[in-house]
Design an enzyme around this catalytic site. Structure first.
Site, PDB file in Angstrom:
ATOM      1  N   ASP A   1       2.519  -9.404   2.074  1.00  0.00           N
ATOM      2  CA  ASP A   1       1.930  -7.715   2.300  1.00  0.00           C
ATOM      3  C   ASP A   1       1.569  -7.860   3.259  1.00  0.00           C
ATOM      4  O   ASP A   1       1.154  -7.928   4.522  1.00  0.00           O
ATOM      5  CB  ASP A   1       0.202  -8.848   1.822  1.00  0.00           C
ATOM      6  CG  ASP A   1      -0.512  -7.490   1.705  1.00  0.00           C
ATOM      7  OD1 ASP A   1       0.135  -6.592   2.467  1.00  0.00           O
ATOM      8  OD2 ASP A   1      -1.573  -7.753   1.197  1.00  0.00           O
TER       9      ASP A   1
ATOM     10  N   GLN B   1      -1.216  -4.529   6.628  1.00  0.00           N
ATOM     11  CA  GLN B   1      -1.697  -4.439   7.897  1.00  0.00           C
ATOM     12  C   GLN B   1      -0.317  -4.502   9.143  1.00  0.00           C
ATOM     13  O   GLN B   1      -1.527  -4.589  10.584  1.00  0.00           O
ATOM     14  CB  GLN B   1      -2.827  -5.700   8.266  1.00  0.00           C
ATOM     15  CG  GLN B   1      -4.234  -5.243   6.779  1.00  0.00           C
ATOM     16  CD  GLN B   1      -5.056  -4.113   7.510  1.00  0.00           C
ATOM     17  OE1 GLN B   1      -4.870  -3.556   8.715  1.00  0.00           O
ATOM     18  NE2 GLN B   1      -5.587  -3.415   6.605  1.00  0.00           N
TER      19      GLN B   1
ATOM     20  N   CYS C   1     -13.177  -6.481   1.683  1.00  0.00           N
ATOM     21  CA  CYS C   1     -12.159  -6.196   0.492  1.00  0.00           C
ATOM     22  C   CYS C   1     -11.437  -7.791   0.582  1.00  0.00           C
ATOM     23  O   CYS C   1     -10.550  -7.616   0.053  1.00  0.00           O
ATOM     24  CB  CYS C   1     -11.115  -5.409   0.336  1.00  0.00           C
ATOM     25  SG  CYS C   1     -12.013  -3.996  -0.744  1.00  0.00           S
TER      26      CYS C   1
ATOM     27  N   HIS D   1      -6.137  -9.720   0.867  1.00  0.00           N
ATOM     28  CA  HIS D   1      -6.768  -9.179   0.292  1.00  0.00           C
ATOM     29  C   HIS D   1      -7.331  -9.417  -0.802  1.00  0.00           C
ATOM     30  O   HIS D   1      -6.600 -10.134  -1.384  1.00  0.00           O
ATOM     31  CB  HIS D   1      -6.614  -7.886   0.909  1.00  0.00           C
ATOM     32  CG  HIS D   1      -7.061  -6.436   1.191  1.00  0.00           C
ATOM     33  ND1 HIS D   1      -7.661  -6.403  -0.894  1.00  0.00           N
ATOM     34  CD2 HIS D   1      -7.663  -5.694   2.284  1.00  0.00           C
ATOM     35  CE1 HIS D   1      -7.953  -5.441  -0.566  1.00  0.00           C
ATOM     36  NE2 HIS D   1      -7.977  -4.724   0.729  1.00  0.00           N
TER      37      HIS D   1
ATOM     38  N   LYS E   1      -1.916   3.886   5.881  1.00  0.00           N
ATOM     39  CA  LYS E   1      -2.001   2.284   7.006  1.00  0.00           C
ATOM     40  C   LYS E   1      -1.123   3.001   8.286  1.00  0.00           C
ATOM     41  O   LYS E   1      -0.948   1.991   9.133  1.00  0.00           O
ATOM     42  CB  LYS E   1      -2.380   1.396   5.951  1.00  0.00           C
ATOM     43  CG  LYS E   1      -3.806   0.659   5.596  1.00  0.00           C
ATOM     44  CD  LYS E   1      -3.391  -0.747   5.292  1.00  0.00           C
ATOM     45  CE  LYS E   1      -4.808  -0.193   4.452  1.00  0.00           C
ATOM     46  NZ  LYS E   1      -5.919  -0.430   4.580  1.00  0.00           N
TER      47      LYS E   1
END
Ligand code: PLP
Length: 563
Positions: A357, A360, A521, A280, A383
């Site tokens: 990261d 997600q 993104c 991202h 999220k």
């Protein structure tokens, strides 16, 4: 380039129409207001999705009727469960056998649907279109996910009911363009259960105060609530101490914090940072800025045509100059689950630090930062069914305390003179000023909610739903799935021949289906596949097979209109 294009001969028009009708029938919510959808739809502005305009209530009216609030999503599948005629049907025996190891113990009807739906699609063996003959076969090759532990025990005690779960989310009873909202934009943000909304409201009604530095009752309540949320995060991701949990604004701020504190302090000209092609922009731009400023080299691990990280290429990039590997656990554009354990271990062997990261991944699979052994792990509250404006940076405690703070101000200091400031240790070392107290508390409530459902249950349910959706989408002529990794979570990026991605988004929006269209993104990875944008439905545990059916039926109708 991905050559995995669904270029089989198109089924004939009648067959497509039949399939679309069948999917619509199954997705039909049966809210019992005949004609309302047609009337409402005529009043809708021609498009909203992709146009940047909001579907103004003024134009299409408030579809909530106080006398008949139409809450929940009545679904034929749900009713079928209790129908003795179906339960005794011999057609069901394969599905019933599957119950032993599939999530929908309380809802076997969708298995029948999958078989029935797929059997409606004409098979073109000459062009290689392979349809599963039975449900058993359809699920035989479902990949085993490393994060699901003790699978048989887990599933034998299964009690997950997505329809009941959906009712915990007030916004999922909304109507859009006269249709019940189908929220398939979960990779962008997730919806919030009543529990989270109530918790934030309770905070402002009974606890609101600044924290850590007052003697009065409300300061104590607010501080307790905030620190309690920190402990909930700690347990949720299995960190060793609450001191390792820094509240930030979100994933983006967490990554920037590491770049602008640790990166500024420790990286030297000539040092190298490795990221993957999947990242991202939030995990590209801060490193690029740092590289420009300090003369560092940014190196990128390539992916194969399915969107899977090429580990051998990664290994070649590692060397003594590598000081940081920063990568995503799940790609927001393709859904690829990266082999995080291996990537982290190899980085550590090369002497590099690792930032993972988790934006997600955190809502779709169990997070265990101690087992992963990343030096930093970041995620966003919004999220994972929590509020916007709050997120988490996990960092190993020693590392956090060896790093100079990036922002100065109140809350992060032990002592200040005009000559010198002494800082606190983590976490407050990195929490200068008044933080987002209420939303941290809301995030704690979201974690409670996820824990109640059970993250392993969620992972298993979503795994099956993703498999179901993938199989159906593959049957839509002209639809090309972008991102076909063996291990995926939630995301189904695609393009549809004959339509721009915005046109698809607008058509879905007319049916009440929210998906994202655009570059997500993550421009570099889409360009890797020769694209500037895709349509991206993304699933969460409150989505059902009926949601997927409606999505696919609408796409089939679009295709049929082009013939
Ligand atoms: N990383 C990934 C993989 C994401 O998907 C996102 C958001 O979509 C981000 C980072 C940035 O998250 P946020 O905008 O919540 O900071």
């Amino acid at each position: 380039m991905n050559t995995n294009i669904n270029n089989t001969a198109l089924p004939d028009e009648a067959a497509l129409e039949k399939l679309a009708n069948e999917l619509f029938r199954q997705a039909d919510t049966g809210n019992g207001i005949p004609g309302q959808e047609v009337v409402a739809q005529q009043a809708i502005p021609p498009s909203v999705a992709g146009s940047g305009q909001s579907p103004a209530g003024i134009l299409h009216g408030n579809n909530i009727n106080i006398d008949n609030p139409q809450t929940g999503f009545p679904d034929k599948n749900l009713q079928d469960i209790n129908s003795s005629s179906i339960a005794g049907d011999s057609l069901f025996s394969p599905a019933l056998r599957l119950k032993e190891y599939l999530p929908y113990e309380a809802d076997p009807a969708h298995l029948f649907n999958l078989q029935a739906i797929l059997s409606l699609i004409p098979v073109d063996n000459g062009m290689g279109l392979q349809l599963p003959g039975t449900v058993d076969h359809a699920l035989e090759d479902v990949p085993a996910y490393y994060f699901l532990e003790s699978k048989p025990a887990l599933v034998s005690s299964w009690g997950f009911d997505a329809y009941a779960v959906k009712k915990d989310f007030p916004i999922l009873s909304e109507h859009v363009n006269g249709k019940p909202l189908v929220w398939l934009d979960n990779a962008a943000t997730t919806q919030k259960p009543q529990q989270v909304i109530d918790r934030i409201s309770h905070y402002y009604q009974h606890e609101n105060s600044n924290i850590h530095r007052a003697a009065h009752e409300l300061a104590a309540r607010a501080t307790d609530a905030y620190e309690d949320a920190r402990k909930k995060v700690q347990t949720f991701i299995n960190a060793g101490s609450p001191n390792e949990i820094v509240f930030v604004r979100g994933t983006t701020e967490g990554i920037n914090l590491v770049a602008k504190s640790w990166g500024e302090q420790y990286l030297q000209p000539g040092d190298e940072i490795i990221i993957t092609h999947l990242e991202h922009h939030a995990n590209i731009v801060p490193w690029q800025q740092l590289a420009d400023k300090k003369g560092l080299k940014l190196r990128v691990v390539p992916v194969d045509d399915d969107g899977q990280v090429l580990l051998d290429e990664y290994a070649k990039l590692l060397n003594s100059k590598t000081k940081l590997v920063a990568f995503t656990q799940v790609s927001n554009a393709l859904g690829t689950i990266t082999p995080a354990h291996t990537i982290i271990e190899l980085a550590h062997q090369a002497g590099a630090k690792v930032l993972l990261d988790g934006a997600q991944s955190v809502s779709h699979m169990r997070t265990d930062v101690r087992s992963l052994n990343a030096d930093w792990f970041v995620f966003s509250g919004h999220k994972v069914f929590g509020p916007t404006g709050i997120g988490v940076l996990y960092g190993k405690e020693d590392l956090l305390n060896q790093t100079a703070p990036w922002q100065g101000g109140g809350n992060m200091i032990k002592d200040v003179t005009f000559e010198h400031t002494e800082y606190h240790n983590a976490p407050t070392r990195f929490e200068a000023g008044t933080g987002n107290i209420a939303d941290a508390v809301g995030l704690g409530a979201a974690i409670d909610y996820v824990n109640k459902l059970g993250i392993d249950n969620i992972a298993l349910y979503e795994h099956y739903l993703l498999e179901y959706a993938t199989r159906l989408l593959r049957q839509v002529p002209g639809l090309q799935l972008i991102g076909t990794a063996k291990e995926k979570a939630s995301v189904l990026s695609f393009t549809l021949q004959g339509y721009s991605n915005d046109q698809v988004g607008q058509a879905l929006n007319k049916e009440g289906i929210a998906v994202r269209t655009g570059h997500h993104c993550a421009q570099p990875i889409l360009r890797r596949f020769g694209l500037e944008s895709t349509v991206r439905p993304s699933l969460a545990f409150y989505n059902t097979c009926a949601d997927v059916d409606l999505l696919v039926a609408t796409l089939l109708q679009l295709r049929a209109a082009k013939r």
